[in-house]
Enzyme design. Structure first.
Site, PDB file in Angstrom:
ATOM      1  N   LYS A  62     -62.152 -26.900 -31.724  1.00  0.00           N
ATOM      2  CA  LYS A  62     -63.370 -26.313 -32.328  1.00  0.00           C
ATOM      3  C   LYS A  62     -63.750 -25.015 -31.616  1.00  0.00           C
ATOM      4  O   LYS A  62     -64.858 -24.874 -31.075  1.00  0.00           O
ATOM      5  CB  LYS A  62     -64.516 -27.312 -32.308  1.00  0.00           C
ATOM      6  CG  LYS A  62     -64.255 -28.519 -33.205  1.00  0.00           C
ATOM      7  CD  LYS A  62     -65.485 -29.347 -33.446  1.00  0.00           C
ATOM      8  CE  LYS A  62     -65.194 -30.528 -34.332  1.00  0.00           C
ATOM      9  NZ  LYS A  62     -64.312 -31.555 -33.709  1.00  0.00           N
ATOM     10  N   ALA A  64     -65.096 -21.673 -30.569  1.00  0.00           N
ATOM     11  CA  ALA A  64     -66.344 -21.020 -30.968  1.00  0.00           C
ATOM     12  C   ALA A  64     -66.652 -19.960 -29.925  1.00  0.00           C
ATOM     13  O   ALA A  64     -67.519 -20.137 -29.077  1.00  0.00           O
ATOM     14  CB  ALA A  64     -67.475 -22.035 -31.066  1.00  0.00           C
ATOM     15  N   ASP A  65     -65.911 -18.860 -29.983  1.00  0.00           N
ATOM     16  CA  ASP A  65     -66.044 -17.895 -28.898  1.00  0.00           C
ATOM     17  C   ASP A  65     -65.778 -16.466 -29.357  1.00  0.00           C
ATOM     18  O   ASP A  65     -65.474 -16.221 -30.525  1.00  0.00           O
ATOM     19  CB  ASP A  65     -65.097 -18.294 -27.757  1.00  0.00           C
ATOM     20  CG  ASP A  65     -65.782 -18.167 -26.402  1.00  0.00           C
ATOM     21  OD1 ASP A  65     -66.382 -17.093 -26.147  1.00  0.00           O
ATOM     22  OD2 ASP A  65     -65.719 -19.120 -25.614  1.00  0.00           O
ATOM     23  N   PRO A 166     -62.746 -35.738 -41.914  1.00  0.00           N
ATOM     24  CA  PRO A 166     -63.050 -36.785 -40.934  1.00  0.00           C
ATOM     25  C   PRO A 166     -64.286 -37.583 -41.356  1.00  0.00           C
ATOM     26  O   PRO A 166     -65.019 -37.172 -42.247  1.00  0.00           O
ATOM     27  CB  PRO A 166     -63.361 -35.980 -39.673  1.00  0.00           C
ATOM     28  CG  PRO A 166     -63.939 -34.697 -40.174  1.00  0.00           C
ATOM     29  CD  PRO A 166     -63.382 -34.458 -41.568  1.00  0.00           C
ATOM     30  N   GLY A 167     -64.479 -38.728 -40.690  1.00  0.00           N
ATOM     31  CA  GLY A 167     -65.675 -39.528 -40.956  1.00  0.00           C
ATOM     32  C   GLY A 167     -65.365 -40.823 -41.683  1.00  0.00           C
ATOM     33  O   GLY A 167     -66.266 -41.578 -42.042  1.00  0.00           O
ATOM     34  N   GLY A 169     -64.144 -44.639 -42.046  1.00  0.00           N
ATOM     35  CA  GLY A 169     -64.106 -45.849 -41.215  1.00  0.00           C
ATOM     36  C   GLY A 169     -65.304 -45.943 -40.294  1.00  0.00           C
ATOM     37  O   GLY A 169     -66.417 -46.237 -40.742  1.00  0.00           O
TER      38      GLY A 169
HETATM   39  P1  BMP Z   1     -63.500 -41.371 -35.810  1.00  0.00           P
HETATM   40  O1  BMP Z   1     -62.633 -41.778 -37.019  1.00  0.00           O
HETATM   41  O2  BMP Z   1     -63.253 -42.202 -34.619  1.00  0.00           O
HETATM   42  O3  BMP Z   1     -64.944 -41.241 -36.177  1.00  0.00           O
HETATM   43  O4  BMP Z   1     -63.014 -39.902 -35.358  1.00  0.00           O
HETATM   44  C1  BMP Z   1     -63.240 -38.764 -36.104  1.00  0.00           C
HETATM   45  C2  BMP Z   1     -62.606 -37.569 -35.456  1.00  0.00           C
HETATM   46  O5  BMP Z   1     -62.862 -36.394 -36.252  1.00  0.00           O
HETATM   47  C3  BMP Z   1     -63.092 -37.233 -34.059  1.00  0.00           C
HETATM   48  O6  BMP Z   1     -62.009 -36.676 -33.339  1.00  0.00           O
HETATM   49  C4  BMP Z   1     -64.156 -36.170 -34.288  1.00  0.00           C
HETATM   50  O7  BMP Z   1     -64.269 -35.305 -33.184  1.00  0.00           O
HETATM   51  C5  BMP Z   1     -63.596 -35.433 -35.489  1.00  0.00           C
HETATM   52  N1  BMP Z   1     -64.616 -34.806 -36.365  1.00  0.00           N
HETATM   53  C6  BMP Z   1     -65.592 -35.567 -36.970  1.00  0.00           C
HETATM   54  O8  BMP Z   1     -65.669 -36.771 -36.799  1.00  0.00           O
HETATM   55  N2  BMP Z   1     -66.494 -34.930 -37.782  1.00  0.00           N
HETATM   56  C7  BMP Z   1     -66.479 -33.595 -38.028  1.00  0.00           C
HETATM   57  O9  BMP Z   1     -67.314 -33.112 -38.784  1.00  0.00           O
HETATM   58  C8  BMP Z   1     -65.471 -32.841 -37.423  1.00  0.00           C
HETATM   59  C9  BMP Z   1     -64.545 -33.458 -36.600  1.00  0.00           C
HETATM   60  O10 BMP Z   1     -63.588 -32.747 -36.039  1.00  0.00           O
END
Ligand code: BMP
Length: 215
Positions: A62, A64-65, A166-167, A169
Site C-alpha cells: 500500500k 503511499a509516498d 478483499p473482505g 470470509g
Molecule cells: P482477511 O481475509 O483475513 O480479512 O484478509 C484480507 C487481506 O486483504 C488482508 O491482507 C488485508 O490487509 C487486505 N485488505 C483488506 O482486507 N481490505 C482492503 O480494503 C484492502 C486490503 O488490502
C-alpha cells in the site's frame, strides 16, 4: 469449469515455516499469493523470493509516498521477485506515474477499502482514484467484497482493469456476490490460513464458486 483460479491467498502470518507450509499446501488452488507487512516485517523480504517459487507474489505494501520513495520501494520489491505491487491511489498522479515507470510487473491501486472506516474518506474519491489508475496504466484495482456495490461501480469506471477484492470470509463479504458484481479475483486470508486444513478449505471455496481447481 477449468478457468484459472480466482483465489489470492492473503498470507498474513508472521512465522516463516508456517507461512511456507500454508503456501505450499494451498498453491495448487491459488492464482497468486499476497504478502503484507506482518509477514515481511517478521521474516524479511527474502520470503517473497521463496514464495515466488510457488505462485506469483503480490506485495501489498500500500505504497503511499512521494515519487522518489515510491521508486525505491518498487525497485526493492521487483528485485525480490514479486510479480505484483499494491499502491494507494490517493497520493495522486505523479507518485503513481513514478511507480508505473519503476515497476515492470502488475501494479494494483487501492480505490476503496473493505473496513467500515473506509466510508469516511474513500467514498468521496474512490471513483476518481479508479479513473486515475486507468489513466496511469495500472493493471488493476482493489475494491471491497464487503460492499459489492462498490465493486460494480469501480468496474464500471475502469472495466479494463483487473479487480481484486478483499473482505471475503472473516470480514463478512460473500465471495459469490463479489464475483457477480464484477470482481476478477478474491483476496482471502484468515478463512484459509486459519482453517484446520487450508488446502481443503481452498478447494471447497473453489468448488462452491464453480471452479474445479487452480490453473
Ligand atoms: P482477511 O481475509 O483475513 O480479512 O484478509 C484480507 C487481506 O486483504 C488482508 O491482507 C488485508 O490487509 C487486505 N485488505 C483488506 O482486507 N481490505 C482492503 O480494503 C484492502 C486490503 O488490502
Amino acid at each position: 469449469m477449468t478457468a484459472p483460479s480466482p483465489l489470492i491467498l492473503a498470507l498474513d502470518l508472521t512465522e516463516e515455516q508456517q507461512s511456507l507450509e500454508v503456501a505450499r499446501a494451498t498453491a495448487p488452488y491459488l492464482w497468486a499469493i499476497k504478502v503484507n507487512y506482518p509477514l515481511v516485517l517478521n521474516c524479511g523480504l527474502g520470503i517473497v523470493t521463496e514464495l515466488a517459487k510457488l505462485r506469483p507474489v503480490i506485495c501489498d505494501f500500500k505504497v503511499a509516498d512521494i515519487p522518489n520513495t515510491s521508486r525505491l520501494i518498487a525497485e526493492a520489491v521487483q528485485a525480490a521477485g514479486a510479480q505484483g505491487l499494491i499502491t494507494h491511489g490517493f497520493v495522486g498522479r505523479n507518485s503513481l506515474e513514478q511507480l508505473r515507470q519503476s515497476f515492470n510487473g502488475d501494479l494494483y491501486v487501492v480505490a476503496q477499502m473493505s473496513h467500515p472506516g473506509a466510508g469516511m474518506f474513500f467514498d468521496k474519491q474512490a471513483l476518481n482514484i479508479a479513473r486515475l489508475a486507468g489513466e496511469i496504466g495500472a493493471n488493476g484495482l482493489i475494491g471491497p467484497a464487503t460492499r459489492p456495490e462498490w465493486v460494480a461501480k469501480l468496474k464500471a469506471v475502469s472495466p479494463a482493469l483487473r479487480l481484486l477484492s478483499p473482505g471475503v470470509g472473516a470480514q463478512g463479504g460473500d465471495p459469490g456476490a463479489a464475483l457477480k458484481a464484477g470482481a476478477d479475483k478474491l483476496i482471502v486470508g484468515r478463512s484459509l490460513y486459519q482453517a484446520a486444513d487450508p488446502a481443503s478449505s481452498a478447494r471447497q471455496l473453489l468448488d462452491s464458486l464453480g471452479f474445479s481447481r487452480g490453473d
